[in-house]
Design a protein around this motif. Structure first.
Motif, PDB file in Angstrom:
ATOM      1  N   GLY A  62       8.877 -25.213  15.824  1.00  0.00           N
ATOM      2  CA  GLY A  62       9.117 -25.825  17.093  1.00  0.00           C
ATOM      3  C   GLY A  62      10.457 -25.779  17.980  1.00  0.00           C
ATOM      4  N   MET A  63      11.578 -26.064  17.322  1.00  0.00           N
ATOM      5  CA  MET A  63      12.605 -26.089  17.850  1.00  0.00           C
ATOM      6  C   MET A  63      13.179 -24.737  17.967  1.00  0.00           C
ATOM      7  SD  MET A  63      14.522 -29.172  15.403  1.00  0.00           S
ATOM      8  CE  MET A  63      16.060 -29.054  16.175  1.00  0.00           C
ATOM      9  N   MET A  64      13.010 -23.806  17.199  1.00  0.00           N
ATOM     10  CA  MET A  64      13.372 -22.527  17.446  1.00  0.00           C
ATOM     11  C   MET A  64      12.780 -21.862  18.624  1.00  0.00           C
ATOM     12  SD  MET A  64      13.359 -21.155  13.743  1.00  0.00           S
ATOM     13  CE  MET A  64      13.381 -19.396  13.836  1.00  0.00           C
ATOM     14  N   LYS A  65      11.448 -22.177  18.725  1.00  0.00           N
ATOM     15  CA  LYS A  65      10.596 -21.678  19.744  1.00  0.00           C
ATOM     16  C   LYS A  65      11.348 -22.162  21.148  1.00  0.00           C
ATOM     17  CE  LYS A  65       6.105 -20.702  17.819  1.00  0.00           C
ATOM     18  NZ  LYS A  65       4.871 -21.017  17.715  1.00  0.00           N
ATOM     19  N   LEU A  66      11.523 -23.565  21.103  1.00  0.00           N
ATOM     20  CA  LEU A  66      11.949 -24.114  22.308  1.00  0.00           C
ATOM     21  C   LEU A  66      13.260 -23.491  22.710  1.00  0.00           C
ATOM     22  CD1 LEU A  66      11.390 -26.694  24.222  1.00  0.00           C
ATOM     23  CD2 LEU A  66      12.948 -28.199  22.609  1.00  0.00           C
ATOM     24  N   LEU A  67      14.014 -23.117  21.844  1.00  0.00           N
ATOM     25  CA  LEU A  67      15.231 -22.371  22.389  1.00  0.00           C
ATOM     26  C   LEU A  67      15.192 -20.850  22.961  1.00  0.00           C
ATOM     27  CD1 LEU A  67      18.549 -22.398  22.434  1.00  0.00           C
ATOM     28  CD2 LEU A  67      18.433 -21.579  20.206  1.00  0.00           C
ATOM     29  N   TRP A  68      14.303 -20.250  22.424  1.00  0.00           N
ATOM     30  CA  TRP A  68      14.028 -18.959  22.666  1.00  0.00           C
ATOM     31  C   TRP A  68      13.100 -18.832  23.906  1.00  0.00           C
ATOM     32  CZ3 TRP A  68      15.794 -14.309  21.911  1.00  0.00           C
ATOM     33  CH2 TRP A  68      14.925 -13.086  22.116  1.00  0.00           C
TER      34      TRP A  68
END
Length: 289
Positions: free
Chosen positions: A239-245
């Motif tokens: 979720g954190m990676m998606k939030l950034l991307w």
């Protein structure tokens, strides 16, 4: 000097102290006179005379770099006296005064004592600006909590592409010459240095989006040292990676294109710093299957 040494008037309650010591946005006007005194010490000048003769160059070059006419003129005798310098400095609004300080820091080699004097003035005035380092030069940087700053310094001082990119991201998100789009882009690239190797090792041109796809396809291939799979730790990481991307809205031209705001850039850089710290310390790893 640390926050704990800041002076407060006697008799203040805890709530009043918190308000009194809170950082002020920009450069507080109450610090202007001390700032002028500091600039008179820092600006290049011939001090062998009773009345120092200040170089015109910083003023004229700053005016040119800003693309704005501040009324700085070349004097017939080729220098300014201190009285003229004070008048010129007084003509700046708070934003341009901060930019001028930053320009002087970036283009003038000063003693460590002068850097410390400026930092003391800014800290005691509870300015959001502090004296930091950007690309080997002292610059004005936005102040962040000391604990965060220490972690960032440890990460960005390491050799390697990720540290270089993350340092650029911080400079562009929290420096006086901020560029939100460049900050966000550098933050994503810093994370991609690790995610391609961890999640998409066979793809030499993997983006963060590619890594997210490969991670999501089979999460059981990876482990995360924080929490357990039963607690959904991998979902949180994903979720954190998606939030950034997914929130980098200026990555491609489209009908939904939007410039990155400063708040978005700063949030992205803080998030990327956490991810880079985890990846760099081996807290996310491939599980042998």
């Amino acid at each position: 000097m640390t926050d704990a040494t800041l002076w407060t008037p006697p008799g203040m309650g805890d709530k009043d102290k918190i308000s009194f010591l809170a950082y002020r946005e920009g450069l507080p006007g109450a610090a202007n006179e001390l700032i002028k005194v500091w600039l008179l010490r820092a600006l290049p000048a011939n001090r062998s005379y009773t009345h120092p003769q200040y170089s015109l160059e910083p003023f004229l070059k700053f005016q040119s770099a800003m693309g704005q006419d501040f009324g700085f003129k070349r004097e017939g005798h080729g220098f300014y006296y201190s009285e003229t310098v004070v008048v010129l400095l007084s003509s700046f609004d708070q934003t341009n005064l901060a930019y001028f300080i930053d320009y002087v820091l970036a283009h003038t080699k000063l003693s460590e004592a002068l850097y410390q004097q400026l930092e003391s003035i800014l800290l005691e005035a509870r300015s959001e600006w502090k004296v930091g380092t950007q690309d080997g030069s002292r610059r004005l940087m936005e102040r962040v909590p000391a604990a965060v700053s220490e972690i960032v310094e440890r990460i960005t001082d390491k050799p390697g592409a990720a540290s270089t990119l993350l340092r650029k991201a911080w400079n562009k998100a929290f420096g006086a010459d901020s560029e939100p789009g460049a900050a966000y882009s550098a933050a994503v690239k810093a994370v991609e240095v690790y995610t391609g190797e961890i999640f998409s090792p066979n793809n030499k041109i993997a983006t963060l989006g590619t890594a997210i796809r490969d991670f999501q396809a089979k999460p059981s291939k990876w482990g995360f040292k924080l929490g357990s799979s039963e607690s959904g730790n991998l979902d949180q990481l994903l979720g954190m990676m998606k939030l950034l991307w997914h929130n980098q809205n200026d990555r491609h031209g489209s009908p939904s294109y939007q410039d990155v705001s400063m708040e978005e850039a700063q949030a992205a850089v803080l998030l990327a710093t956490t991810l880079v710290g985890w990846f760099d310390n081996g807290l996310v790893h491939r599980v042998e299957q």
